[in-house]
Design a protein around this motif. Structure first.
Motif, PDB file in Angstrom:
ATOM      1  N   THR A  32      55.361 123.864  55.751  1.00 40.45           N
ATOM      2  CA  THR A  32      56.615 124.367  55.175  1.00 40.45           C
ATOM      3  C   THR A  32      56.701 125.891  55.218  1.00 40.45           C
ATOM      4  N   GLY A  33      55.658 126.533  55.697  1.00 42.00           N
ATOM      5  CA  GLY A  33      55.654 127.986  55.784  1.00 42.00           C
ATOM      6  C   GLY A  33      55.338 128.683  54.481  1.00 42.00           C
ATOM      7  N   THR A  34      54.976 127.903  53.448  1.00 37.22           N
ATOM      8  CA  THR A  34      54.660 128.497  52.150  1.00 37.22           C
ATOM      9  C   THR A  34      53.332 129.234  52.175  1.00 37.22           C
ATOM     10  N   LEU A  35      52.401 128.744  52.980  1.00 34.39           N
ATOM     11  CA  LEU A  35      51.066 129.326  53.040  1.00 34.39           C
ATOM     12  C   LEU A  35      50.665 129.534  54.497  1.00 34.39           C
ATOM     13  N   HIS A  36      50.178 130.716  54.790  1.00 35.86           N
ATOM     14  CA  HIS A  36      49.606 130.988  56.115  1.00 35.86           C
ATOM     15  C   HIS A  36      48.096 130.790  56.015  1.00 35.86           C
ATOM     16  N   SER A  72      45.759 136.551  52.929  1.00 30.67           N
ATOM     17  CA  SER A  72      45.925 135.174  53.401  1.00 30.67           C
ATOM     18  C   SER A  72      44.637 134.379  53.234  1.00 30.67           C
ATOM     19  N   THR A 102      50.724 120.505  53.803  1.00 28.09           N
ATOM     20  CA  THR A 102      52.113 120.581  53.350  1.00 28.09           C
ATOM     21  C   THR A 102      52.574 122.032  53.219  1.00 28.09           C
ATOM     22  N   LEU A 103      51.737 122.850  52.583  1.00 30.78           N
ATOM     23  CA  LEU A 103      52.102 124.253  52.395  1.00 30.78           C
ATOM     24  C   LEU A 103      52.172 124.992  53.725  1.00 30.78           C
ATOM     25  N   SER A 104      51.279 124.641  54.644  1.00 29.73           N
ATOM     26  CA  SER A 104      51.276 125.304  55.948  1.00 29.73           C
ATOM     27  C   SER A 104      52.494 124.912  56.771  1.00 29.73           C
ATOM     28  N   THR A 111      44.268 131.138  50.910  1.00 24.86           N
ATOM     29  CA  THR A 111      43.788 129.898  51.529  1.00 24.86           C
ATOM     30  C   THR A 111      42.634 129.310  50.733  1.00 24.86           C
ATOM     31  N   VAL A 163      43.820 128.056  47.160  1.00 24.38           N
ATOM     32  CA  VAL A 163      44.490 126.751  47.231  1.00 24.38           C
ATOM     33  C   VAL A 163      43.471 125.647  47.505  1.00 24.38           C
TER      34      VAL A 163
END
Length: 362
Positions: free
Chosen positions: A239-243, A201, A235-237, A205, A208
């Motif tokens: 939407t759950g796409t990125l932790h 993760s 946006t990614l966080s 992070t 990105v």
């Protein structure tokens, strides 16, 4: 905020600590920063890891220090801070901005008007040479203002001094207000700097953040190294796409580097060069901060938000230091970041045109 202070005279700074090797200066800076940061943290001062190194940087710079934070490191600081905030924002950030954009626009334009008026008054009173005061009084877009100030024949060192001094005043006052208003973040337990983290993760992070930071700079997005990772990361966080996950030691290092970047901008040669402008500059900064405080009171009265959220949201920069203080306090982070981001974008786009318009007529 990043200001290139390389225009200062290197010969004038060859005294005191400036005579020591750069490695020794960095060592002294670290040794001074550590106890200051630890002391501020121990008394519960929000963003103590930022304020301690900033104060240490000022001490080193004022005593002849010649070291400066390399641009690559500052880029990484912006990326780390952007991703930190991205992982903390709530889903209503975009809704907060869209539902209140007329109010945000009015607040930002009024701050621009007051800062521009202060610069115009100092220019008309001939307190500073040429149109220097107009560029130095801008509440944001510091790098752009420096470039345009040079093109207009203004004193770039004085412009840099005014911009740096405003950031120090705003960051210091915001930190103290947060501390004595009882708004420091909950969880007074000792921070575990080397607590276990999910390395995958963390790697995603940073990947990105760095990728978006480079894209933001290439596309010339205002403050792209911060805003692009912040926007995409949020946006990614959400939407759950990125932790989003970052180790505490990396965040502490980013806070310290940001503090050094601000503090090391103060040198004795610049202060001597700006000695005639110090008092008028402080007065203009106090007026701008006071006006922002009035706007905060209006937000509290009309929207019913808590005073500290309103104060940080209306503070006139810099975005990175305010973000650190907000993240260290019990405030509505989405509201603060929505208004601060709007301020930065609008001032970056409109501020230079307004300043040039006033400078042409001053």
């Amino acid at each position: 905020m990043r200001i290139d202070s390389s225009s200062s005279d290197p010969v004038a700074e060859s005294f005191g600590l400036g005579r020591l090797p750069a490695a020794v200066q960095w060592l002294l800076l670290v040794c001074l920063s550590a106890p200051l940061a630890a002391g501020f943290e121990s008394i519960g001062l929000p963003a103590g890891l930022l304020m301690g190194p900033m104060l240490a940087g000022i001490v080193i710079g004022m005593n002849g220090g010649t070291i400066r934070l390399p641009g690559t490191f500052f880029f990484l600081v912006q990326v780390v801070l952007a991703m930190m905030i991205a992982g903390m924002v709530s889903p209503d950030l975009a809704g907060t901005f869209l539902s209140r954009w007329p109010l945000f626009l009015a607040i930002v334009l009024s701050v621009i008007a007051v800062s521009t008026l202060s610069g115009w008054v100092m220019t008309r009173m001939r307190i500073l040479p040429g149109t220097t005061a107009i560029w130095g009084s801008s509440a944001g877009a510091a790098s752009t203002m420096l470039l345009m100030a040079g093109a207009y024949g203004a004193d770039v060192r004085l412009v840099a001094f005014m911009q740096y001094l405003r950031v120090v005043f705003v960051a210091t006052l915001a930190t103290l207000v947060a501390r004595f208003a009882g708004q420091q973040a909950a969880g007074g337990e000792q921070t575990m700097f080397f607590a276990p983290v999910d390395l995958i993760s963390v790697a995603l992070t940073l990947a990105v953040g760095i990728g978006c930071g480079f894209a933001g700079r290439r596309l010339r997005v205002p403050a792209g190294a911060f805003l692009a990772p912040f926007a995409i990361g949020s946006t990614l966080s959400l939407t759950g796409t990125l932790h989003v996950e970052l180790p505490q030691w990396l965040l502490a290092l980013a806070f310290a580097l940001l503090g050094w970047n601000i503090g090391l901008g103060f040198t004795r040669s610049i202060l001597q060069h700006a000695r005639r402008a110090v008092l008028p500059t402080i007065v203009s900064i106090v007026v701008l901060i006071g006006f922002s405080g009035v706007l905060a009171v209006m937000l509290v009265a009309t929207l019913g938000i808590d005073p500290m959220t309103a104060y940080l949201a209306t503070s006139p920069g810099g975005l990175d230091s305010i973000a650190v203080i907000a993240a260290s306090s019990n405030v509505d982070l989405s509201f603060v970041m929505a208004l601060q981001t709007a301020r930065l974008v609008i001032i970056t786009v409109a501020g230079p045109f307004i300043a040039r318009f006033v400078a042409d007529r001053a």
